[in-house]
Design an enzyme around this catalytic site. Structure first.
Site, PDB file in Angstrom:
ATOM      1  N   GLU A   1      10.345  -1.899  -5.596  1.00 17.30           N
ATOM      2  CA  GLU A   1      10.541  -1.951  -4.136  1.00 17.30           C
ATOM      3  C   GLU A   1      11.909  -2.513  -3.772  1.00 17.30           C
ATOM      4  OE1 GLU A   1       7.056  -3.905  -2.497  1.00 17.30           O
ATOM      5  OE2 GLU A   1       5.951  -2.026  -2.559  1.00 17.30           O
TER       6      GLU A   1
ATOM      7  N   GLU B   1       1.861   3.177  -5.328  1.00 21.04           N
ATOM      8  CA  GLU B   1       1.071   2.053  -4.816  1.00 21.04           C
ATOM      9  C   GLU B   1       0.412   2.452  -3.510  1.00 21.04           C
ATOM     10  OE1 GLU B   1       2.924  -1.721  -4.238  1.00 21.04           O
ATOM     11  OE2 GLU B   1       4.093  -1.611  -6.086  1.00 21.04           O
TER      12      GLU B   1
END
Lengths: 678, 678, 678
Positions: free
Chosen positions: A157, A317
């Site tokens: 991320e 995710e």
């Protein structure tokens, strides 16, 4: 090369990938055995491992200890679960900041960000980068040949919490970046319009990041800092990738991009990042409390698919149920997780994975749901996880299929996003993501598929191109859009487009100079409406609008709707212009959702754009994926809470259940079907 | 020892103490004479002196000059007013920061807090502590034998403005505290769950305070920092107390705790502090504009009484009328100051004191009301002050009495408070004080007395124990609560209790693991409701609820109310479980106030809990104090704006007015009676 | 001298000045020729040049290069346009901060403010001041004799973004300022009431700016810091002015004050600044989305006129249409720019100028409207600019006229403004500008002219004096106001006046001690109302009020209105007191607008105050300017959207159009007439 690597990965997994982040270092070893058992039960085929493993494998500087992951990867290999193995660099161990506080990031106001959370590093820090690269060398050497290794997960991320750092190290790196971009300082002065407010630089040495200033900082400086910050993080990514390519040239690499609709979503220029990956990965966290959650999620998925020109991507995710980081975190009601997972597949996902496998006992995310909840396997969540795993495994033919190219393209550009949301604009509270949503939702609701493309994309194959607020545009991109219409395309462009160039300088010659000919009009003045005000539209299109209006002078365009109220009453609000062999619509205000729906219906009529399937019941959506061999899979999604019957244009069978072909299919509440012609 | 010291103090004062903060250093000497005259007129028996005296007595480092307080204490002695004498350390003089800027406190984001207000010291600063202790030595030596000295006032409102400091000195002290708590760093790693997000510490030396981080900091680190910060301030207190004990072993010591309902109220673990004091003191500032002000105040008073197991306490500060530190500061309407003062006495106050005696002419609190207003003695406020003094003096027998132990206990714990309000929870906006209020108010409104106790208290004497959101609980406390029910007690426990241990780690084994057997259920998933949503409850108990719900699986419990709407419709909302010889209610949602009232009525029925007096008119409340000799004083408080007649169960007389016993008493609007059986 | 300089300037311009900020350095030279052509077309007579010229003329330290402005001033001279020439010091070039970061300003919380915007200098920095003065020497030497030079424009919008700096350099300068103000530190201790909260200073060396503190900082310290900060900026101004006076004694100097109604409006004590200027200049930016915009603008204009006792002033900046710095920036609808420009002239403006001449292509203000928009001359805005230029030129006789002195004065004082808005007040959210507006608007709406005066002004010529919230007042000013009433004047004073002295210390003796005799009452207690509450007024005046009330004891005054509801029901709300030969009204609450209108009507009746013209239609306003020769010009302004006919008391002709005198005039929507008796 990228294709070959991905082909191998697809063969290895053999179906839609399924699994989640696996962090066994949080648990004693006896739990790992149970993990393996449950993974098998749930149909898990791949897990992401080691994302926060740095402190485990390098507890002290250069003292590497791989015991834990040696065992874990063996456990996975035994369980026939592939590893999406992390480079482990996402969160440095405490010793890095303790020894080198200068690696900590700094906000624009000078606040230093300390360890205790994660991602506490300055992207420009050579010390951080050296330590990260050394770690990646160790990890790649250790596991490059491990049988469970399937995919590299670089970092994690990027830019989620620290999109930019403003420290002196970053400042020096910014100056180097500017030297490379502009060559000489006078070119920078010109690009940044430094004649305004006495900001002329005599030398690159005088330039600083746009730190907190007495008033609005220079917009071009802010814009370049956004570009620089995206590039700095990309440099971090590339430094790690180089190590991996050297050691494991055949193993594909990816990194997971952060949720598109949340604030950090705009920090990376994903069109610049995506070519550096073998496959795009995405973390999607729609809010179950948001009635528009599925629409927003779909827009994110279509964007991910657009990053590499229509290629499938990995949902790396999502939450099995609730997250923990919103103020109020609603769970996903029964069926929603499965429905939304299939939605991702319909929009191009080749993997459906979760954060995380087993719910943490402690730490900041212990209330984030997981595939194996605190309550264990006898829980609704685990049961739904297991069912979804079985259901996904029932359609292995989807792997290798790609989503059918849409008839409609929506244009997105990161420089425009950054520039559009800078301060001191006619109407500063507007957010591009909301504008995008306002244009995407009516198409989505109408059952129409969309691709998301950059403004320089080849648009010729699209019947309709939608351009929401392309405030910043360079001449080449503007010409590309005009050529599309001239060649017969249909365009719908919204207000405040074509205003500035790549350095946030006005395109002179009457707004929107690069599009005046195309649109057949001139905008004389922007006319933002007071908060709470609205205006009435009349003409071929009627309805209400708010927030924004413009004083438009026609130069060839026809009026579709006029303002009926307000200071601009009588003036054009929505126009239509025949240009070359095509048609260009222009929307000089912000119509409300129902008016937008009717406007887009009209544009679709002009462009002859149809929904994916005709006559679908309310809340049922369809997308098509096609195999290289030409087999089309139509994925039907019932977003409603009640059972519905869906008539089919021709007899099809549902690949998820063994049954005969039929010319209608019944969908359970929140149910899914994967239809294929017999 | 503490008892003897307090007995002496009670004998010395001989009635409910009455007075206020006295800051004569703000006025010329001729005003002091007038002060003495007015104190006598108002019935003042004790004043707090010297709280901000440091700069007066030590205008330059080590240059002590006690002239002012020598005179002031003599004036008080002459006027027969006792001194609650401050150690004068609450606000260092400007010279300390000028010479030692490193003594200034620092916020989590690095902002340094400068002089100009008060309490500008880092609690861990050895320089501050040295100067403070030296000052206390001087004060104690000077006045230890002074005839006016009755009570030591150590510091002032510890933690009110600076609950925690994040500077490097504090960081070093935190590391020492952690070494003492955990012994070795692996124990800390385990307690803090540092395997999550790569936070493993190789050494205590790497640990920092939870300073501003890129995202949520480690919750166990935050929780320990709250504990550490409370302990650091307690160390400051204890260092001063040691000096006083050495010099004046017979003089009791106290310090004033800050308002319970305002944000800083939770900064100190008062159950840890209270044993260090000879008597608990409290500053109570209910907001006259808040319709729930009296309920909130009562909860604070009951908490103070609970800190030392039912002992009386001192109301050391309240406002005669308005305060100055809220955005809008309403005055107390006529009668309210007296009513609320008597309310404090009813709930256990042995002194009723004010901030401050004479309203300041300048400075930050000049608009805070005082016993002697700017307008002088010919004012409503002074007249009410005088009347209250006379009224309090009319019931000297109350001194030495203690509030009758209640039938109901409500459980409060500071570690739980801190942990409950940490970030990244299922529903982060919830505040424990509001939850506490939601459970306390229905009992208060029903005329039922409550004690506030820690979760480890001996609960056996209580008929009903209420446990609001005991999110954090260790095994011992959980066992204590279960044993109480098993032994025949009635329990009402609210949702999201029993979730984590003392290090904010989930109790595994199904929520709420430590209470599953007791409650006869398992909570499978937390189900926070979207803002603005509500759910309907049906069954034995009907009503509405909001904010929170839970997916409950029954394991022996019976359903009292079910959800009738929402995703959990049909599932249990409120349950009842026979456990051992007792009964445990569980509330898996947040009922609205009227539903809470009916739920608590039901629990009281189960537990056979009655109001203090039956059949009281609306807005009339009663509490009982009992003398060691067994005489019961029933204090009746009319919170309403109209006169009421109150029937009594047996004839009583009002100790405040000489009159015959009666089986009814008339209370004036906002009037008070102190009834005693004839 | 000032008069002579200004007389020369008036003669030079010969009409109401017209033009704008001219920043040709942002454009290539060929644009300058076009600028000259368009300026002629628009009737431009004066432009402000070089405001952000520092980086152009001194691109490196001491390397001056005046090529650009040499040419520009010649272009202006050729076009017969006068230059209001800037000293160019408003925004230092990047090299200053790069070489001397200590010149950057610092906020109270320690945040440093960086280059990127403008005004990034610490006002106390000797380095900044040295560089600025050296630059002014160069500019003055270069252009002191240039034929286009008409007026010096010193700095720009002093204090707009950086009203105060809190760095160590500022701290040292503050201490010097305090030494000069107080002489010895005990005088400071007394003034600052440092006996409170242990703040006694042993030496000036211990004093700091009021930086972020744990709680409310000392109010007198805050008040003195506001005074000091205004003085520091004034010192910057004076240092530049000294250079100019030496070199060009005959050229008047000015600086432009910032919008009065926006937050930075209160940062400079303009009554202290104005005597240092030859003429007051003002930047006015009413918000077109604000229905009260014109009233607020008028109050700003009247204040500017009041700064130099009724002298005309220059409107140096306004927007031709929209600004760019509000969140939402509405344009001025057709006619509004002209109307509001004439409004400024009616209230005393001798020049009507804009920011800026040509709209910027880049930088932070590219969306601020300009006289020549991005769209060029074929635009509504430029057409209106040209028409206004012609219209203003049609009334040259206005130059040299001055606004007729009003019958009503409203008292304004900067120390009071600062003190009133300090924290920890009975009702802290109140803003003086709103209070001022609440008293000004009813008079404006009634067509009554007002002067704005300091509390020490000679009030004897006024029929009515209005004193809104003169919270801070010294004895001399209080005596001045009392003497005015005693001599026969009519006073209307609002609540919370006469409370503190110049050091924010209570005037003891019963509120409001300095006005008790004058008003014939005593205020016993302030009684702020809860948010959302209101009270009813009854009596001679009826209506509603909110926010504030007071417990008033009459001491000779008569009741005009009483509270009918709330805790103070029955008590006086508005009073009237005959004092000497005059009358003093007192308003102990905040009546709503319609009640205020009726209250001021009553006070005007007492004072015999008439509107400028009787019987004007709704939304038509009039003001009168008179020539030294006694000719009166009545400027009529139609703020309404429809045409109206206005009856005149005697036949007049409109100086803007050639026509015969008439006893009525028709005004177009948003139209203007300049009437003169035949």
């Amino acid at each position: 090369m990228s294709d070959e690597r991905m082909e191998r990965l697809r063969e290895r997994i053999g179906r839609i990938g399924y699994g989640g982040d696996y962090n066994p270092e949080q648990w004693p070893e006896d739990v790992w055995t149970d993990d393996a058992r449950l993974m098998r039960a749930a149909g898990v085929s791949m897990v992401s491992v080691g994302i926060f493993g740095w402190a485990v494998v390098e507890p002290k500087p250069r003292a590497f200890d791989f015991t834990v992951f040696d065992k874990v990867l063996d456990v996975l290999a035994d369980a026939d679960v592939s590893a999406c193995l992390a480079t482990m660099t996402a969160s440095p161990p405490p010793w890095l900041a303790a020894r080198h506080p200068e690696t900590l990031p700094t906000r624009a106001d000078g606040t230093r960000l300390w360890p205790g959370g994660r991602q506490h590093y300055c992207p420009s820090s050579p010390i951080y980068r050296d330590h990260a690269v050394r770690l990646v060398e160790e990890v790649a050497n250790r596991y490059g040949d491990h049988p469970s290794l399937a995919l590299w997960h670089i970092g994690n991320e990027y830019g989620c919490h620290v999109a930019a750092c403003y420290c002196d190290v970053s400042a020096a790196s910014f100056r180097d970046w500017l030297r490379a971009r502009y060559g000489d300082v006078e070119t920078l002065n010109d690009a940044w319009s430094t004649a305004f407010w006495s900001q002329h630089y005599a030398s690159f040495d005088e330039v600083q990041p746009p730190r907190t200033a007495p008033t609005f900082p220079n917009p071009a400086q802010q814009l370049d800092y956004a570009r620089f910050s995206s590039d700095e993080l990309l440099d971090c990514f590339r430094a790690e990738k180089e190590v991996l390519r050297r050691r494991t040239p055949d193993v594909p690499v990816t990194t997971n991009f952060v949720p598109f609709f949340e604030p950090p979503g705009k920090s990376l220029d994903l069109f610049a990042w995506a070519p550096q990956l073998d496959v795009v990965s995405y973390d999607s966290y729609p809010n179950p409390h948001d009635p528009e959650a599925a629409v927003r999620a779909a827009l994110g998925y279509d964007t991910m698919r657009g990053l590499r020109d229509g290629e499938p991507w990995l949902l790396l995710e999502q939450a099995p149920s609730a997250v923990n980081w919103r103020p109020v975190n609603g769970p996903k009601p029964p069926g929603v997780m499965s429905l939304w997972s299939w939605q991702a597949v319909a929009h191009g996902a080749d993997a459906v994975m979760f954060f995380q496998w087993r719910q943490s006992r402690g730490g900041a995310e212990k209330f984030h749901s997981a595939m194996v909840p605190h309550g264990g396997e006898d829980t609704r969540v685990f049961r739904e996880v297991r069912e979804l795993g079985q259901s996904l495994a029932a359609a292995p033919a989807l792997v290798g299929s790609i989503p059918r190219r849409a008839d409609v393209a929506i244009v997105l550009d990161w420089s425009n996003w950054w520039a559009f949301e800078l301060d001191s604009h006619p109407c500063s509270p507007e957010r591009l993501i909301d504008v995008l949503h306002a244009h995407y939702a009516p198409l989505y609701d109408a059952g129409v598929a969309c691709d998301i493309v950059p403004p320089t994309a080849d648009l010729s194959a699209y019947r309709l191109v939608v351009v929401p607020n392309l405030y910043l545009v360079d001449q080449a991109a503007a010409a590309n859009i005009a050529a599309y219409v001239e060649g017969g395309g249909t365009l719908l462009m919204s207000c405040f487009s074509g205003i500035v160039d790549g350095s946030d300088r006005i395109h002179l010659g009457g707004y929107p100079a690069p599009f005046r000919q195309l649109l057949g009009l001139r905008v004389e003045e922007f006319w933002p409406l007071a908060e709470g005000d609205s205006v009435r539209l009349v003409g071929d299109l009627t309805g209400d609008a708010a927030t924004w209006s413009e004083d438009i002078r026609l130069e060839g365009a026809d009026v579709v709707a006029s303002f009926a109220t307000g200071e601009l009453a009588g003036g054009p609000a929505v126009t239509q212009h025949e240009f070359g062999r095509g048609t260009a619509y222009y929307v000089g205000t912000r119509p409300d959702p129902s008016t937008m729906r009717r406007l887009l219906d009209r544009a679709r009529l002009t462009a002859e754009v149809d929904p994916v399937l005709p006559e679908l019941p309310e809340q049922v959506y369809a997308r098509v994926r096609e195999t290289p061999g030409g087999v089309a899979y139509t994925i039907l999604l019932n977003h409603g809470p009640t059972e519905v019957s869906v008539p089919l244009p021709s007899p099809m069978r549902d690949a998820l259940i063994d049954g005969p072909p039929s010319d209608a299919v019944r969908l359970a509440p929140r149910g899914v079907a994967v239809l294929v012609a017999d």
